[in-house]
Design a protein around this motif. Structure first.
Motif: not given
Ligand SMILES: Nc1ncnc2c1ncn2[C@@H]1O[C@H](COP(=O)(O)OP(=O)(O)OP(=O)(O)O)[C@@H](O)[C@H]1O
Length: 187
Positions: A47-62
């Motif tokens: 509920a609170t980390s959705h946006g951050t994790i979406a971005q982190t995933l792209r940064e970490e894994n392309g």
């Protein structure tokens, strides 16, 4: 085996298409599901980390990270059923990831409707859109197109103009799912 993907700007009708699939017993995998699962795997609240994790995933894994993470989810659904639907592709790198994995078994449906039509439907839908932050439809369109959604729409196997009634639209989606995409691929 058929993997049906949908692409479309906000308010075009992707959610309705997913509903039709569910009604027919076809499992639906959304990119949101993937991100929520990743949040849970990292011990975070979706509920609170959705946006951050979406971005982190792209940064970490392309840029194709989220599509790639959805592959095991899709594969496990395909063990039980012949057809699955992937809701809402956003970028051409995501499309490349699905095409690479599923080849011709991946069938992409672009759902399109003019700006004014989508604007009116979204107003009528009236649901509280989380994550929108008061962003206007024009801004949302620009953001989505910025991810490369326009190219994805151009590369679709079939385009549905969702400008008729909701029943007519649902019927078109039902036909694609029930009769299989071959009818369009042969044309
Ligand atoms: N042909 C149609 N006639 C009337 N209403 C429609 C039609 N197609 C969709 N709608 C309605 O328009 C609204 C937007 O459709 P939907 O929620 O499926 O769009 P979406 O592409 O999932 O949007 P978002 O990306 O913003 O979630 C919904 O309330 C839906 O019921």
């Amino acid at each position: 085996m058929t993997v049906i993907g949908t692409v479309g700007l906000p308010g075009s009708g992707k959610g309705e298409a997913a509903e039709v699939a569910r009604d027919l017993g076809v499992p639906v995998v959304t990119m949101g599901d993937v991100i929520r699962q990743e949040c849970r795997d990292r011990g975070l609240d979706p509920a609170t980390s959705h946006g951050t994790i979406a971005q982190t995933l792209r940064e970490e894994n392309g840029p194709a990270a989220i599509a790639e993470r959805s592959l095991p989810m899709l594969e496990s659904r395909l063990e039980e059923t012949d057809t699955v639907l992937v809701d809402g592709l956003r970028s051409d790198v995501e499309l490349d990831a699905f095409r690479e994995r599923f080849g011709d078994d991946f069938f992409l449906v672009s759902i399109e409707a003019p700006f004014e039509v989508r604007e009116e439907r979204i107003t009528d839908r009236g649901r509280d859109e989380t994550g929108d932050d008061g962003e206007s439809l024009k801004e949302r369109d620009e953001r989505e197109l910025g991810f490369g959604m326009g190219e994805v729409m151009e590369r679709a196997d079939v385009t549905i103009e969702n400008t008729d009634t909701l029943d007519a639209f649902r019927e078109q989606i039902r036909t694609i799912i029930e009769d299989g995409p071959q009818q369009y691929q042969e044309q």
